[in-house]
Design an enzyme around this catalytic site. Structure first.
Site, mmCIF file in Angstrom:
data_model
loop_
_atom_site.group_PDB
_atom_site.id
_atom_site.type_symbol
_atom_site.label_atom_id
_atom_site.label_comp_id
_atom_site.label_asym_id
_atom_site.label_seq_id
_atom_site.Cartn_x
_atom_site.Cartn_y
_atom_site.Cartn_z
ATOM 1 N N LYS A 1 0.847 -1.193 0.000
ATOM 2 C CA LYS A 1 0.000 0.000 0.000
ATOM 3 C C LYS A 1 0.889 1.252 0.000
ATOM 4 O O LYS A 1 1.514 1.577 1.008
ATOM 5 C CB LYS A 1 -0.874 0.017 1.274
ATOM 6 C CG LYS A 1 -1.984 1.046 1.208
ATOM 7 C CD LYS A 1 -2.379 1.595 2.557
ATOM 8 C CE LYS A 1 -1.569 2.765 2.988
ATOM 9 N NZ LYS A 1 -1.573 3.917 2.087
ATOM 10 N N CYS B 1 13.710 12.206 5.266
ATOM 11 C CA CYS B 1 13.758 11.864 6.690
ATOM 12 C C CYS B 1 15.113 12.255 7.268
ATOM 13 O O CYS B 1 15.241 12.498 8.451
ATOM 14 C CB CYS B 1 13.497 10.382 6.873
ATOM 15 S SG CYS B 1 14.463 9.416 5.737
ATOM 16 N N GLU C 1 11.047 2.185 9.478
ATOM 17 C CA GLU C 1 11.947 3.339 9.478
ATOM 18 C C GLU C 1 11.059 4.569 9.539
ATOM 19 O O GLU C 1 10.164 4.734 8.706
ATOM 20 C CB GLU C 1 12.814 3.349 8.221
ATOM 21 C CG GLU C 1 13.760 2.141 8.119
ATOM 22 C CD GLU C 1 14.661 1.957 9.332
ATOM 23 O OE1 GLU C 1 15.012 2.958 9.987
ATOM 24 O OE2 GLU C 1 14.990 0.806 9.655
ATOM 25 N N GLY D 1 7.573 5.588 7.221
ATOM 26 C CA GLY D 1 6.634 6.704 7.331
ATOM 27 C C GLY D 1 6.826 7.375 8.682
ATOM 28 O O GLY D 1 7.900 7.280 9.281
HETATM 29 P P1 NAD Z 1 2.905 8.882 6.847
HETATM 30 O O1 NAD Z 1 3.198 8.232 8.150
HETATM 31 O O2 NAD Z 1 1.871 9.931 6.802
HETATM 32 O O3 NAD Z 1 2.451 7.773 5.777
HETATM 33 C C1 NAD Z 1 3.255 6.641 5.526
HETATM 34 C C2 NAD Z 1 2.369 5.543 4.983
HETATM 35 O O4 NAD Z 1 1.516 5.092 6.047
HETATM 36 C C3 NAD Z 1 1.429 5.983 3.847
HETATM 37 O O5 NAD Z 1 1.323 4.936 2.904
HETATM 38 C C4 NAD Z 1 0.111 6.194 4.574
HETATM 39 O O6 NAD Z 1 -0.997 6.082 3.732
HETATM 40 C C5 NAD Z 1 0.171 5.065 5.577
HETATM 41 N N1 NAD Z 1 -0.735 5.209 6.738
HETATM 42 C C6 NAD Z 1 -1.085 6.337 7.381
HETATM 43 N N2 NAD Z 1 -1.909 6.034 8.412
HETATM 44 C C7 NAD Z 1 -2.079 4.685 8.397
HETATM 45 C C8 NAD Z 1 -2.826 3.766 9.189
HETATM 46 N N3 NAD Z 1 -3.541 4.174 10.227
HETATM 47 N N4 NAD Z 1 -2.768 2.453 8.875
HETATM 48 C C9 NAD Z 1 -2.026 2.006 7.844
HETATM 49 N N5 NAD Z 1 -1.293 2.839 7.046
HETATM 50 C C10 NAD Z 1 -1.318 4.159 7.329
HETATM 51 O O7 NAD Z 1 4.313 9.412 6.271
HETATM 52 P P2 NAD Z 1 4.582 10.230 4.932
HETATM 53 O O8 NAD Z 1 4.069 11.606 5.089
HETATM 54 O O9 NAD Z 1 4.198 9.469 3.724
HETATM 55 O O10 NAD Z 1 6.182 10.264 4.964
HETATM 56 C C11 NAD Z 1 6.885 11.140 5.766
HETATM 57 C C12 NAD Z 1 7.368 10.469 7.035
HETATM 58 O O11 NAD Z 1 8.151 9.324 6.704
HETATM 59 C C13 NAD Z 1 8.296 11.364 7.846
HETATM 60 O O12 NAD Z 1 8.012 11.216 9.207
HETATM 61 C C14 NAD Z 1 9.684 10.825 7.518
HETATM 62 O O13 NAD Z 1 10.662 11.090 8.498
HETATM 63 C C15 NAD Z 1 9.401 9.375 7.377
HETATM 64 N N6 NAD Z 1 10.410 8.704 6.552
HETATM 65 C C16 NAD Z 1 11.354 7.982 7.197
HETATM 66 C C17 NAD Z 1 12.357 7.356 6.466
HETATM 67 C C18 NAD Z 1 13.420 6.551 7.158
HETATM 68 O O14 NAD Z 1 14.141 5.819 6.475
HETATM 69 N N7 NAD Z 1 13.562 6.656 8.469
HETATM 70 C C19 NAD Z 1 12.377 7.474 5.087
HETATM 71 C C20 NAD Z 1 11.367 8.221 4.451
HETATM 72 C C21 NAD Z 1 10.394 8.832 5.206
#
Ligand code: NAD
Length: 544
Positions: free
Chosen positions: A213, A328, A294, A266
């Site tokens: 997803k 990130c 991550e 995320g």
């Molecule tokens: P997000 O947490 O909003 O979304 C990530 C994913 O989770 C999306 O596919 C979203 O649809 C899904 N999601 C959201 N709520 C959910 C739920 N309740 N159940 C299941 N899935 C759900 O993050 P984003 O805005 O897409 O990305 C930014 C974040 O990701 C930042 O916090 C960033 O630091 C982090 N990030 C971390 C790394 C790493 O390697 N540490 C890399 C890239 C991004």
């Protein structure tokens, strides 16, 4: 031949093309950008190899040009999640029985297709839907994704070759690296096309099947990944791509007996809530699910008075503002000694002054738009608050507009209070906060860096004096999973700097390394005895 152990070819990092004016790669990507913008693309889900359309469609717009429509995706619901799980479970026996070399060959071929005929399309899709300039797109969706695909194949070979060192005479000890029992759920973020590809492909390489997803804002490039994998020969049902709201998908998946693992990237909040749900449902599952995540960061740069001001300024400008700070790993808090500050400030302001902001199709723009309205509102909330706060000063940027796209100027805040909100919280946008510290308080400032945020993803120290570098290395040991000495905290390369953080930043399983792949296998130990005993009595039982 099926069980022969073949060595896969030597792998190296995918070269990053320059896209300089007049270069063939620039002409090609410009052509594809035009083609994609001249039509609307209809994007189905992919379940069991079938393209699935629904009655509910959602239109897609470039974040930097909201009036333009790129196409629409077909939104699914709980029924599609169930179908995707069924398809993954159906594809599993044949996929895990396939020799690993054949699975690896599919992903190696995908890398070559991406490096060649898919390069321009993948770049153009990422530029348009995630608002990345050509360089940011190239390092992400082409170079890093190729590297994930190729290096993981090599790491898989290393894992399978790793066998118990001792088999005494008459015994053969073996490790059988089974995939996990059940299916994997991959949830990917918007900000890296390569991460989206890796979250689904890494478990699949090890013989697992996957329900994937992506973030809604990445779907336009996610479908290019599916097309690429299918062309490389990925069998139907191995990776199933669904567009379903997170909670609705989670409701089906986290209640399923065969749920075997979560591969997530995320935000920290979402990851923690998923972990909670999984732990509550533990008795429902066949096995303890593997949880790999991550998550967020509040990445730091600390300069010592012995550092070079121009180098520090360059690292801050690139580290904080490339891809609008939506990495990130982006530098978002910096600690600069008073004696260096004036110079660092002068260089930074000159650099920021020279940057232009606009669409990704105009290659002269260093800065593009942030991803969506929610992000825009969240980031500008911090800027508005800083404008009102007498204890902080905005020394660059601070303006924003969403009339054409979600544009926010690269913004630099100077905070006297090292615990000011924007020094502590992840903003995930083009906002850098700087705290200027007295030169004599370097060591105290290291403690501050370590204790200010719950995250521990990336960080950088700039200094010339070796004793200072050593002190920082020791004091900041747990403050970052990816730690840089005299370099910006972004831009980790697969095969060179395995990526991931600890504390609130994730499980630190290092994407694109052997450590990550080990999470997607459940080894079975096999002992085979060529000469088993036929009498229970040991020698010590015999009479004197
Ligand atoms: P997000 O947490 O909003 O979304 C990530 C994913 O989770 C999306 O596919 C979203 O649809 C899904 N999601 C959201 N709520 C959910 C739920 N309740 N159940 C299941 N899935 C759900 O993050 P984003 O805005 O897409 O990305 C930014 C974040 O990701 C930042 O916090 C960033 O630091 C982090 N990030 C971390 C790394 C790493 O390697 N540490 C890399 C890239 C991004």
């Amino acid at each position: 031949m099926a069980n022969a152990f073949f060595k896969i070819p030597t792998v190296s990092n995918e070269p990053i093309l320059s896209y300089a004016p007049g270069s063939p790669e620039k002409l090609e990507v410009k052509k594809v950008l035009k083609q994609l913008k001249s039509k609307t693309t209809d994007i189905p889900m992919v379940i069991g190899g079938k393209r699935v359309k629904t009655k509910e469609t959602v239109s897609i717009h470039p974040p930097h040009e909201l009036s333009h429509t790129l196409g629409q995706f077909h939104k699914g619901n709980a029924t599609h999640v169930k179908k995707a799980i069924d398809a993954a479970l159906k594809a599993k026996p044949a996929w895990e029985a396939m020799p690993w070399e054949d699975r690896a060959a599919i992903f190696l071929k995908a890398a070559d297709l991406l490096s060649g005929p898919y390069r321009a399309r993948m770049n153009a899709a990422t530029m348009l839907c995630q608002s990345k300039n050509i360089f940011q797109a190239e390092v992400d969706c082409v170079a890093e994704y190729c590297d994930f695909l190729r290096f993981n194949a090599k790491f898989a070979e290393e894992i399978y070759a790793q066998q118990p060192p001792v088999s005494p005479k008459g015994i053969w000890n073996r490790l059988d690296y089974r995939p996990l029992e059940g299916f994997i759920f991959a949830i990917s973020p918007f900000n890296f096309t390569s991460i989206a590809g890796n979250l689904s492909c890494a478990p699949a390489l090890m013989g697992n099947t996957v329900v994937w997803k992506p973030a809604e804002t990445q779907i336009y490039s996610a479908i290019v990944i599916m097309d690429l994998l299918e062309e490389a020969g990925l069998p139907p049902g191995v990776i199933n791509l669904i567009y379903v709201d997170g909670p609705e998908a989670g409701d089906v998946i986290f209640n399923h007996k065969e749920f075997a693992g979560l591969h997530f990237t995320g935000s920290t909040g979402v990851f923690q809530s998923l972990w909670n749900t999984i732990s509550k449902n533990l008795p429902k599952y066949r096995s303890y699910p593997r949880i790999v995540g991550e998550t967020g960061g509040k990445d730091f740069v600390i300069a010592h008075k012995s550092a070079d001001a121009k180098i520090v300024a360059t690292a801050l400008v690139r580290g904080a503002f490339e891809y609008q700070g939506q990495k990130c790993s982006a530098a978002s808090r910096a600690y600069i000694p008073k004696s260096l500050w004036k110079k660092v400030q002068k260089f930074m302001l000159a650099d920021l002054d020279s940057m232009t902001m606009g669409t990704t199709e105009d290659f002269r723009n260093f800065i593009n738009a942030v991803i969506d309205k929610k992000s825009y509102e969240n980031i500008t909330k911090y800027i508005k608050q800083a404008k009102k706060d007498p204890k902080v000063e905005i020394i660059a940027g601070g303006e924003f507009s969403k009339s054409e796209g979600y544009f926010i100027e690269p913004t630099v805040i100077v905070a006297q209070d090292p615990k000011y909100r924007t020094m502590c919280e992840e903003i995930f946008g083009p906002v850098l906060t700087i705290h200027v510290y007295p030169d004599a308080q370097f060591e105290k400032t290291l403690d501050l860096v370590d204790s200010t945020s719950p995250y521990a993803l990336t960080g950088a120290i700039f200094a010339k004096e070796r004793s200072v570098i050593n002190l920082a290395n020791e004091k900041l040991k747990n403050a970052a999973g990816n730690y840089y000495i005299n370099d910006k905290p972004t831009g980790a390369v697969v095969g060179q700097q395995p990526f991931g953080g600890a504390r609130a930043s994730g499980t630190n399983d290092k994407a694109g390394s052997i450590l990550n792949l080990l999470r997607w296998v459940s080894p079975r130990t096999i002992k085979e005895n060529f000469n088993p005993p036929s009498d229970y009595r040991y020698a010590f039982l015999a009479e004197e």
